[in-house]
Design a protein around this motif. Structure first.
Motif, PDB file in Angstrom:
ATOM      1  N   GLY A   1      -8.076  78.504  69.743  1.00  0.00           N
ATOM      2  CA  GLY A   1      -8.680  77.362  70.417  1.00  0.00           C
ATOM      3  C   GLY A   1      -7.842  76.109  70.259  1.00  0.00           C
ATOM      4  O   GLY A   1      -6.969  76.014  69.384  1.00  0.00           O
ATOM      5  N   ALA A   2      -8.119  75.118  71.094  1.00  0.00           N
ATOM      6  CA  ALA A   2      -7.362  73.865  71.070  1.00  0.00           C
ATOM      7  C   ALA A   2      -7.446  73.188  69.707  1.00  0.00           C
ATOM      8  O   ALA A   2      -6.447  72.659  69.209  1.00  0.00           O
ATOM      9  N   ASN A   3      -8.628  73.186  69.091  1.00  0.00           N
ATOM     10  CA  ASN A   3      -8.763  72.577  67.762  1.00  0.00           C
ATOM     11  C   ASN A   3      -7.957  73.337  66.722  1.00  0.00           C
ATOM     12  O   ASN A   3      -7.358  72.734  65.828  1.00  0.00           O
ATOM     13  N   ALA A   4      -7.951  74.662  66.820  1.00  0.00           N
ATOM     14  CA  ALA A   4      -7.175  75.467  65.877  1.00  0.00           C
ATOM     15  C   ALA A   4      -5.691  75.151  66.006  1.00  0.00           C
ATOM     16  O   ALA A   4      -5.000  74.951  65.001  1.00  0.00           O
TER      17      ALA A   4
ATOM     18  N   HIS B   1      -9.908  79.297  61.146  1.00  0.00           N
ATOM     19  CA  HIS B   1      -9.645  79.379  62.587  1.00  0.00           C
ATOM     20  C   HIS B   1      -9.279  80.795  63.038  1.00  0.00           C
ATOM     21  O   HIS B   1      -8.967  81.001  64.213  1.00  0.00           O
TER      22      HIS B   1
ATOM     23  N   LYS C   1      -4.297  72.427  67.200  1.00  0.00           N
ATOM     24  CA  LYS C   1      -4.055  71.061  66.721  1.00  0.00           C
ATOM     25  C   LYS C   1      -4.054  71.023  65.195  1.00  0.00           C
ATOM     26  O   LYS C   1      -3.130  70.481  64.579  1.00  0.00           O
ATOM     27  N   ASP C   2      -5.064  71.598  64.570  1.00  0.00           N
ATOM     28  CA  ASP C   2      -5.194  71.547  63.107  1.00  0.00           C
ATOM     29  C   ASP C   2      -4.091  72.329  62.392  1.00  0.00           C
ATOM     30  O   ASP C   2      -3.492  71.836  61.436  1.00  0.00           O
TER      31      ASP C   2
END
Length: 172
Positions: free
Chosen positions: A21-24, A141, A26-27
């Motif tokens: 995912g996008a958050n994964a 993630h 990014k993080d």
């Protein structure tokens, strides 16, 4: 055109598909970039101490630090490429690295051999903590590939820490 649209187009050439995912992305990419800054800092410090080693154990310590520096440097490309592979970005300059690194530089004109080894021991210990934190993030993630790479790097770092610990252990 809005600022976000311009930004999206500016980075479109770096888009890499990922099932994370996008958050994964990014993080994890941010954690890897910070880890990479620390690894470069540790590499340069290890080489600095390798180049400036002196004393009666010169040859042994000089060779130990050269071996450790080679191992540390070998991680750099894999860390950066993993961040790109999942769809993130990575370090762009020495300045970027210096803004992110958590390990302190050592610019002293002279450091004793014992001081060098003790400082590298503690830096490797700190790097272990950062690697384990990044591993936890990857687990959260579902990024098993990055977690797997980290497991190998953790093992290598534990070995470096162990060697430095045993080398700096007081004689009884």
């Amino acid at each position: 055109m809005s600022d976000s649209t311009a930004k999206d187009r500016k980075h479109a050439g770096l888009d890499t598909p990922s099932d994370l995912g996008a958050n994964a992305v990014k993080d994890i990419a941010a954690a890897l970039t910070t880890l990479l800054a620390d690894v470069f800092a540790l590499y340069l410090k290890t080489k600095n101490f390798h180049w400036h080693m002196s004393g009666r154990h010169f040859r042994d310590y000089h060779l130990l630090l050269d071996e450790q520096a080679d191992q540390i440097f070998a991680m750099t490309d894999a860390i950066a490429e993993r961040g790109r592979k999942i769809g993130g970005t990575t370090l762009r300059s020495i300045g970027h690295a210096s803004r992110l690194q958590r390990l302190a530089d050592n610019d002293a004109d002279f450091v004793t051999p014992d001081g060098m080894l003790a400082e590298l021991r503690e830096d490797n210990k700190q790097l272990l903590v950062s690697m384990r934190q990044t591993h936890i993030l990857c687990d959260e993630h579902g990024d098993v590939a990055t977690a797997s790479l980290l497991e190998n790097w953790i093992d290598e770092t534990e070995r470096r820490f162990w060697f430095l610990f045993e080398t700096t252990r007081p004689e009884k």
